[in-house]
Design an enzyme around this catalytic site. Structure first.
Site, PDB file in Angstrom:
ATOM      1  N   LYS A 158     -55.702  71.432 -25.166  1.00 53.22           N
ATOM      2  CA  LYS A 158     -55.129  70.201 -24.810  1.00 53.22           C
ATOM      3  C   LYS A 158     -55.839  70.231 -23.417  1.00 53.22           C
ATOM      4  O   LYS A 158     -55.447  70.957 -22.559  1.00 53.22           O
ATOM      5  CB  LYS A 158     -53.822  70.262 -24.783  1.00 53.22           C
ATOM      6  CG  LYS A 158     -53.143  68.963 -24.282  1.00 53.22           C
ATOM      7  CD  LYS A 158     -51.639  69.051 -24.224  1.00 53.22           C
ATOM      8  CE  LYS A 158     -51.291  67.746 -23.477  1.00 53.22           C
ATOM      9  NZ  LYS A 158     -49.519  67.766 -23.574  1.00 53.22           N
TER      10      LYS A 158
ATOM     11  N   LYS B  79     -57.013  67.950 -28.489  1.00 51.55           N
ATOM     12  CA  LYS B  79     -56.637  66.870 -27.826  1.00 51.55           C
ATOM     13  C   LYS B  79     -57.083  66.412 -26.478  1.00 51.55           C
ATOM     14  O   LYS B  79     -57.048  67.803 -25.696  1.00 51.55           O
ATOM     15  CB  LYS B  79     -55.165  66.875 -27.724  1.00 51.55           C
ATOM     16  CG  LYS B  79     -54.532  65.773 -27.001  1.00 51.55           C
ATOM     17  CD  LYS B  79     -52.765  65.856 -27.033  1.00 51.55           C
ATOM     18  CE  LYS B  79     -52.125  64.668 -26.245  1.00 51.55           C
ATOM     19  NZ  LYS B  79     -50.799  64.493 -25.924  1.00 51.55           N
TER      20      LYS B  79
END
Length: 353
Positions: A220, A272
C-alpha cells in the site's frame, strides 16, 4: 538512342511444381486473423473477468437518516444501514463477489474507541448485512483506525506524534475480534503496521476464528490518488502517512512486503493503488502462492468519471480497458467502485474492452 527496359520482378516465392503459379508475396503469419469478428475476438481473448472477482467498497455512516452523496466520487454514497442493505442486495444479485465495508462513526478520539465498540457503526452494519447477504457474497470489513481517530492516522500515536506500531497492533487485535464476532467473513487490515498479519492471525485463531480470512494490504503506497477517499470517510488526517505507507519509488519493497504477509498467514495479498503500480502487481503475482488482488482507488475512479463527464473520453470503454489492464497484470481479484456496473455488463455481454 534506345533505353533498356527494366527486367520483370521475379516472384519472391515459387513452388517446385513445373508450371504452377507463383505464390503471392504476402505474409504467412497474420495475427489479424484472430481479430476479424467479435466472435473470434471473444474466442481468442487471453484475459477473462468474472463478476465474482469483483469487490465493492461501501461506506456506512453513523447519525444520518438518508444516504449522502460523495461529491468527489460521483455515484457513490455514505450509507445508512438501511440503504447499505439495499445496495448489498443489488451487488449480490449482480453476481459481485464481495463487499468491503468502511465505517464513519459520530465520535472520534485519540485511540479510535468506536472501532471495536459493541455498538460501533461497523459492527452494527455487519450484524445487519450477514442475514441479508451473508450467503450470497463475501462480507469483508476494513480494519484500520484512520476513520475512527481524531488525528486521522492509522494507529495510536506516541508522545512525539509518531504512530506506535506495537500499540497499534493491540488495537487492531481488539478490532479484529469485534468484527469477527459481528460476522465479518474477511478482515482487511489496511494500516501497514509491521507484523499486523501475524498478530491478527494469532488473535483470531486463539479465539476460535480460524476460518476468518485475512486480506493483507501488503503493498500500500503513500499515494496522491487517495484524495476522494478522504472525503468519503470524512478524514481528519493531520500530516501524512509516509512513515508507514510505502514510497512510490520502491517496487522491490512491495514484493518483499507481500512475501512477509504470506509468511505471516495472509490468505490474500493486495497492491494499492492499482493503475500506478501495475509493475508491482505483476511482480507480486509472479511469486505469490496465494491470490493477489488490487484496489482501483478513489482517485482512479474520480479521474475517469470527471473526464467522461467532460466528454473527453468514452466512459465505459475506458473503465473496461482500465479494469482489464489490472487483471492482465496479474490480479486475481479487484476492489472497484464500479463493481456492480461491471458485473451487470459482464453478465449481459456489454463489457467493452
Amino acid at each position: 538512342m534506345t533505353h533498356a527496359q527494366p527486367a520483370a520482378a521475379a516472384p519472391r516465392f515459387t513452388t517446385d511444381t513445373p508450371g504452377a503459379p507463383a505464390l503471392a508475396a504476402f505474409p504467412r503469419v497474420r495475427p489479424r486473423r484472430g481479430r476479424v469478428t467479435p466472435a473470434v475476438r471473444r474466442m481468442m481473448r487471453e484475459t477473462r473477468i468474472d463478476p465474482a472477482q469483483l469487490t465493492l467498497p461501501l461506506f456506512v455512516r453513523e447519525g444520518i437518516d438518508e444516504p449522502v452523496d460523495i461529491a468527489s466520487l460521483p455515484g457513490q454514497q455514505q450509507h445508512t444501514i438501511d440503504s447499505l442493505r439495499r445496495i448489498a442486495v443489488r451487488a449480490a444479485e449482480a453476481g459481485v463477489g464481495g463487499i468491503n465495508l468502511f465505517g464513519i462513526p459520530a465520535h472520534l478520539d485519540a485511540v479510535g474507541s468506536q472501532a471495536d465498540a459493541e455498538d460501533g457503526i461497523v459492527q452494527r452494519a455487519l450484524r445487519a448485512l450477514v442475514p441479508e447477504v451473508g450467503d450470497a457474497l463475501v462480507i469483508q470489513s476494513d480494519l484500520c483506525l484512520d476513520e475512527f481517530t481524531d488525528h486521522g492516522h492509522c494507529g495510536v500515536l506516541d508522545a512525539d506524534g509518531t504512530v506506535d506500531n506495537d500499540a497499534t497492533l493491540e488495537r487492531y487485535g481488539a478490532m479484529a475480534l469485534a468484527q469477527a464476532r459481528a460476522g465479518s467473513r474477511m478482515l482487511a487490515p489496511s494500516g501497514m503496521m509491521d507484523g499486523q498479519i501475524g498478530y491478527l492471525r494469532d488473535v483470531l485463531d486463539a479465539n476460535g476464528f480460524q476460518d476468518v480470512l485475512l486480506l493483507a494490504y501488503s503493498a500500500k503506497y503513500a499515494s496522491g490518488f487517495y484524495g476522494p477517499f478522504r472525503e468519503a470517510v470524512d478524514s481528519q488526517l493531520r500530516g501524512d502517512r509516509r512513515t508507514y505507507q510505502q514510497d512510490p519509488a520502491n517496487g522491490r519493497e512491495g514484493v518483499r512486503e507481500a512475501s512477509l504477509d504470506v509468511a505471516e498467514g495472509a490468505d490474500i495479498v493486495m497492491v494499492k493503488p492499482a493503475a500506478s503500480f501495475l509493475d508491482v502487481l505483476y511482480r507480486v503475482a509472479q511469486t505469490s502462492p496465494v491470490p493477489v488482488w488490487a484496489y482501483q482507488v478513489s482517485g482512479e475512479y474520480a479521474a475517469i468519471e470527471a473526464a467522461a463527464a467532460n466528454g473527453w473520453l468514452q466512459r465505459e470503454r475506458v473503465i473496461d480497458e482500465a479494469v482489464t489492464g489490472i487483471f492482465r497484470a496479474g490480479a486475481d481479484g479487484l476492489l472497484t467502485y464500479w463493481a456492480i456496473e461491471l458485473a451487470e455488463r459482464l453478465r449481459t455481454g456489454d463489457f467493452a474492452a
